[in-house]
Scaffold this motif. Structure first.
Motif, PDB file in Angstrom:
ATOM      1  N   VAL A 127      14.803 -16.648  -0.215  1.00 25.98           N
ATOM      2  CA  VAL A 127      15.223 -15.794  -1.326  1.00 25.98           C
ATOM      3  C   VAL A 127      16.694 -15.424  -1.115  1.00 25.98           C
ATOM      4  CG1 VAL A 127      14.895 -13.521  -2.397  1.00 25.98           C
ATOM      5  CG2 VAL A 127      12.911 -14.848  -1.661  1.00 25.98           C
ATOM      6  N   PRO A 128      17.551 -15.667  -2.116  1.00 22.90           N
ATOM      7  CA  PRO A 128      18.961 -15.289  -1.955  1.00 22.90           C
ATOM      8  C   PRO A 128      19.101 -13.766  -1.912  1.00 22.90           C
ATOM      9  CG  PRO A 128      18.601 -16.427  -4.069  1.00 22.90           C
ATOM     10  CD  PRO A 128      17.270 -16.296  -3.400  1.00 22.90           C
ATOM     11  N   LEU A 129      19.905 -13.287  -0.998  1.00 24.55           N
ATOM     12  CA  LEU A 129      20.142 -11.844  -0.869  1.00 24.55           C
ATOM     13  C   LEU A 129      21.395 -11.468  -1.642  1.00 24.55           C
ATOM     14  CD1 LEU A 129      19.374 -11.480   2.932  1.00 24.55           C
ATOM     15  CD2 LEU A 129      17.990 -10.582   1.056  1.00 24.55           C
ATOM     16  N   ASP A 164      19.154  -7.676   9.775  1.00 30.21           N
ATOM     17  CA  ASP A 164      18.435  -8.833  10.317  1.00 30.21           C
ATOM     18  C   ASP A 164      17.028  -8.908   9.735  1.00 30.21           C
ATOM     19  OD1 ASP A 164      20.542  -9.760  11.795  1.00 30.21           O
ATOM     20  OD2 ASP A 164      19.740  -9.139  13.746  1.00 30.21           O
ATOM     21  N   PHE A 165      16.403  -7.753   9.512  1.00 35.97           N
ATOM     22  CA  PHE A 165      15.035  -7.772   8.992  1.00 35.97           C
ATOM     23  C   PHE A 165      15.008  -8.267   7.547  1.00 35.97           C
ATOM     24  CE2 PHE A 165      10.984  -5.621   7.590  1.00 35.97           C
ATOM     25  CZ  PHE A 165      10.159  -6.521   8.232  1.00 35.97           C
ATOM     26  N   ASP A 166      15.963  -7.820   6.729  1.00 33.36           N
ATOM     27  CA  ASP A 166      16.035  -8.328   5.351  1.00 33.36           C
ATOM     28  C   ASP A 166      16.290  -9.835   5.359  1.00 33.36           C
ATOM     29  OD1 ASP A 166      15.500  -5.878   4.275  1.00 33.36           O
ATOM     30  OD2 ASP A 166      17.509  -5.511   3.480  1.00 33.36           O
ATOM     31  N   ARG A 167      17.133 -10.301   6.285  1.00 32.39           N
ATOM     32  CA  ARG A 167      17.405 -11.743   6.391  1.00 32.39           C
ATOM     33  C   ARG A 167      16.134 -12.489   6.793  1.00 32.39           C
ATOM     34  NH1 ARG A 167      21.493 -11.913  10.605  1.00 32.39           N
ATOM     35  NH2 ARG A 167      21.344 -14.164  10.446  1.00 32.39           N
ATOM     36  N   THR A 222       0.814  -1.225   0.000  1.00 37.42           N
ATOM     37  CA  THR A 222       0.000   0.000   0.000  1.00 37.42           C
ATOM     38  C   THR A 222       0.846   1.273   0.000  1.00 37.42           C
ATOM     39  OG1 THR A 222      -0.192  -0.119   2.427  1.00 37.42           O
ATOM     40  CG2 THR A 222      -1.953  -1.150   1.133  1.00 37.42           C
ATOM     41  N   GLY A 223       2.146   1.123  -0.271  1.00 36.57           N
ATOM     42  CA  GLY A 223       3.011   2.287  -0.419  1.00 36.57           C
ATOM     43  C   GLY A 223       3.318   3.026   0.873  1.00 36.57           C
ATOM     44  N   GLN A 224       3.276   2.331   1.997  1.00 41.05           N
ATOM     45  CA  GLN A 224       3.568   2.963   3.283  1.00 41.05           C
ATOM     46  C   GLN A 224       4.993   2.646   3.716  1.00 41.05           C
ATOM     47  OE1 GLN A 224       0.377   2.708   6.359  1.00 41.05           O
ATOM     48  NE2 GLN A 224      -0.587   1.269   4.935  1.00 41.05           N
ATOM     49  N   GLU A 225       5.554   3.547   4.496  1.00 34.68           N
ATOM     50  CA  GLU A 225       6.851   3.286   5.115  1.00 34.68           C
ATOM     51  C   GLU A 225       6.640   2.311   6.269  1.00 34.68           C
ATOM     52  OE1 GLU A 225       9.927   4.327   4.148  1.00 34.68           O
ATOM     53  OE2 GLU A 225       8.817   5.095   2.418  1.00 34.68           O
ATOM     54  N   PHE A 226       7.594   1.427   6.492  1.00 31.88           N
ATOM     55  CA  PHE A 226       7.489   0.508   7.621  1.00 31.88           C
ATOM     56  C   PHE A 226       8.868   0.205   8.177  1.00 31.88           C
ATOM     57  CE2 PHE A 226       7.500  -3.802   9.444  1.00 31.88           C
ATOM     58  CZ  PHE A 226       6.585  -3.604  10.466  1.00 31.88           C
ATOM     59  N   ALA A 227       9.023   0.426   9.462  1.00 35.18           N
ATOM     60  CA  ALA A 227      10.212  -0.014  10.183  1.00 35.18           C
ATOM     61  C   ALA A 227       9.720  -0.954  11.278  1.00 35.18           C
ATOM     62  CB  ALA A 227      10.939   1.186  10.791  1.00 35.18           C
ATOM     63  N   PRO A 228      10.226  -2.178  11.319  1.00 36.96           N
ATOM     64  CA  PRO A 228       9.745  -3.128  12.322  1.00 36.96           C
ATOM     65  C   PRO A 228      10.230  -2.746  13.718  1.00 36.96           C
ATOM     66  CG  PRO A 228      11.646  -4.024  11.194  1.00 36.96           C
ATOM     67  CD  PRO A 228      11.318  -2.717  10.507  1.00 36.96           C
ATOM     68  N   ALA A 229       9.592  -3.306  14.723  1.00 42.37           N
ATOM     69  CA  ALA A 229      10.035  -3.097  16.101  1.00 42.37           C
ATOM     70  C   ALA A 229      11.390  -3.782  16.273  1.00 42.37           C
ATOM     71  CB  ALA A 229       9.020  -3.684  17.073  1.00 42.37           C
ATOM     72  N   PRO A 230      12.453  -3.032  16.567  1.00 45.24           N
ATOM     73  CA  PRO A 230      13.771  -3.656  16.697  1.00 45.24           C
ATOM     74  C   PRO A 230      13.777  -4.789  17.721  1.00 45.24           C
ATOM     75  CG  PRO A 230      13.971  -1.257  16.701  1.00 45.24           C
ATOM     76  CD  PRO A 230      12.511  -1.578  16.770  1.00 45.24           C
ATOM     77  N   GLY A 272      15.063  -9.545  16.062  1.00 44.74           N
ATOM     78  CA  GLY A 272      16.042 -10.570  16.446  1.00 44.74           C
ATOM     79  C   GLY A 272      15.373 -11.806  17.006  1.00 44.74           C
ATOM     80  N   GLU A 273      14.338 -11.593  17.799  1.00 42.97           N
ATOM     81  CA  GLU A 273      13.595 -12.706  18.398  1.00 42.97           C
ATOM     82  C   GLU A 273      12.924 -13.557  17.326  1.00 42.97           C
ATOM     83  OE1 GLU A 273      12.381 -14.833  21.775  1.00 42.97           O
ATOM     84  OE2 GLU A 273      13.656 -13.070  21.747  1.00 42.97           O
ATOM     85  N   VAL A 274      12.269 -12.908  16.366  1.00 42.31           N
ATOM     86  CA  VAL A 274      11.581 -13.638  15.304  1.00 42.31           C
ATOM     87  C   VAL A 274      12.597 -14.355  14.409  1.00 42.31           C
ATOM     88  CG1 VAL A 274      10.068 -13.450  13.287  1.00 42.31           C
ATOM     89  CG2 VAL A 274       9.595 -12.094  15.328  1.00 42.31           C
ATOM     90  N   LEU A 275      13.702 -13.697  14.092  1.00 37.00           N
ATOM     91  CA  LEU A 275      14.708 -14.318  13.229  1.00 37.00           C
ATOM     92  C   LEU A 275      15.243 -15.594  13.869  1.00 37.00           C
ATOM     93  CD1 LEU A 275      16.388 -14.228  10.637  1.00 37.00           C
ATOM     94  CD2 LEU A 275      18.026 -12.757  11.840  1.00 37.00           C
TER      95      LEU A 275
END
Length: 195
Positions: free
Chosen positions: A169-171, A179-182, A134-142, A146-149
């Motif tokens: 997906v290969p980065l 960490d979020f991209d990973r 939807t074209g919004q900016e998003f920064a996850p909760a820091p 790490g916990e989710v990863l």
């Protein structure tokens, strides 16, 4: 109980603070738009995320849930954006109850903490999906990333077998990836996805 210094309710509260504005920012005209989660459009993914938040409240209380039903919270009328906010508050409350993180829960009899981390992952990753769609900016909760990863690295093989995650997906530059991209790549998402 756990080797983390944060309770699930603290982590879920942090994730919800970042997810709720995304859901509030979805325009009615965007509901049929595609998302990075290929099987869902914005409407379908929003309905799924509300369902997750409701069902994981029950799991915190060691109650059975049904993910086979596909509810249409948006189509029911009423303010589904406000409902999502209220249900995330209820999710935080449910996981802060004494004993919520202890023992096993759900039809698969998984550790309660692990299931709570799955809810945390959905709240974090699907908020990104919806923001991107939807074209919004998003920064996850820091606090949550790490916990989710850590949790999802363990769950990934089973999640892929069950169809919950796509192939990793290969980065392009894995060594310097956040960490979020990973995390996104681990769940089968391209961090550079655009509509």
């Amino acid at each position: 109980m756990t080797n983390t210094s944060h309770t699930l309710s603290e982590l879920l509260e942090a994730a919800a603070e970042h997810a709720v504005p995304v859901v509030r920012g979805i325009g009615d005209g965007q509901l049929d738009d595609p998302t990075p989660c290929a099987e869902y459009d914005v409407r379908g993914l929003t309905n799924h995320l509300i369902q997750v938040v409701i069902n994981f409240q029950a799991m915190a209380a060691k109650q059975d849930t049904d993910f086979s039903a596909i509810p249409d919270y948006i189509g029911e009328g009423g303010d589904w954006r406000a409902r999502f906010a209220a249900e995330t508050d209820a999710l935080v409350t449910a996981w802060s109850a004494p004993g919520a993180e202890e023992g096993t829960t759900g039809s698969m009899g998984m550790p309660a903490r692990t299931l709570g981390e799955m809810a945390l992952g959905d709240l974090t990753v699907h908020a990104w999906d919806l923001a991107r769609a939807t074209g919004q900016e998003f920064a996850p909760a820091p606090l949550a990333v790490g916990e989710v990863l850590r949790s999802f690295e363990k769950l990934a093989p089973m999640a892929r077998k069950m169809g919950a995650f796509g192939e990793e997906v290969p980065l392009a530059d894995a060594a310097s990836a956040s960490d979020f991209d990973r995390l996104l790549a681990l769940t089968g998402r391209d961090p550079s996805w655009r509509p």
